[in-house]
Design a protein around this motif. Structure first.
Motif: not given
Length: 257
Positions: A75, A201, A204, A209-212, A214-215
């Motif tokens: 990350q 982000a 969605g 997507n940075p959040l995707r 990250h997870r």
């Protein structure tokens, strides 16, 4: 006459100018303070944090997960590594504007060879240094922390992060041909990348997507993933990298240096 005729005529190889510029740029990159600070800071932060986690693991008796540690490493590589790659690549050609006429127009090398050599040089140094640091942290964490990760999953994570960093590298080299100033190239590329990431982000949407992402790192490290979507993600990064390089190459071939 006969003696002279026995020597075969010299032939110009298209790879020689490309190889010469590639070697020169790799050497210059390895000697640059930006690259050295990047590698040194990454090594100090990564191994320092690993030793801190190992001290908690052995001295305080609190188990420390190697999977959690490698998740944070991946990350961090995506978030901070992209900024460092921008700093390393945005001045690839724009910083040499004053000497391009001597480097390209006055010697036996085409603009295409010059751009490709610069692009491949930055890809090589960026990805090699990343794999060196990340591989060292993975190996050390397996011995110092609780081993609860998937080696294959970590390698898939390395490939995904490498694809993203390669995309940023290609965009940085391309932007260096579009902007006359390194500072301008860094600013524009930083705003474009992080602005696009923020938009994805908030919406969605998208595999980048940075959040995707990250997870996704936590799932990859634990081995909970499907290979197909990851290959698709790498393919999109490769497509964007090639498209950015083509734009930079065509613009550089037509610009007045």
């Amino acid at each position: 006459m006969d003696a002279a005729a026995t020597h075969p005529p010299l032939r110009h190889s298209l790879l020689l100018p490309y190889w010469a510029v590639l070697q020169m740029d790799v050497w210059q990159t390895l000697r640059s303070w930006v690259f050295r600070v990047w590698v040194l800071a990454g090594a100090l932060l990564g191994f320092g944090y690993l030793l801190h986690r190992a001290a908690i693991h052995y001295q305080a008796g609190i188990l420390q997960s190697s999977a959690a540690f490698m998740t944070e490493v991946l990350q961090f590589s995506l978030l901070i590594g992209s900024t460092l790659v921008i700093l390393l690549t945005a001045g690839t050609i724009s910083s040499e504007r004053g000497i391009l006429a001597d480097s390209v127009l006055s010697r036996g090398i085409s603009r295409y060879e010059y751009f490709l050599a610069k692009w491949h040089s930055r890809l090589l140094t960026t990805l090699a240094s990343y794999w060196f640091l990340a591989g060292g942290l993975l190996l050390a964490s397996c011995f110092l922390l609780q081993f609860d990760l998937s080696i294959v999953g970590c390698l898939v994570g390395f490939v995904v992060v490498s694809a993203v960093l390669a995309m940023v590298t290609s965009l940085g080299v391309a932007m260096s041909t579009l902007c006359n100033s390194t500072v301008l190239a860094v600013a524009v590329l930083w705003m474009v990348l992080y602005g696009t990431g923020l938009g994805l982000a908030l919406l969605g949407f998208g595999q980048l997507n940075p959040l995707r992402l990250h997870r996704l790192m936590a799932l990859l490290v634990q081995g909970q993933y499907e290979l197909g979507p990851q290959l698709e993600l790498v393919g999109w990064c490769a497509l964007i990298s090639v498209a950015a390089a083509m734009v930079g190459l065509l613009h550089f071939a037509r610009r007045d240096v």
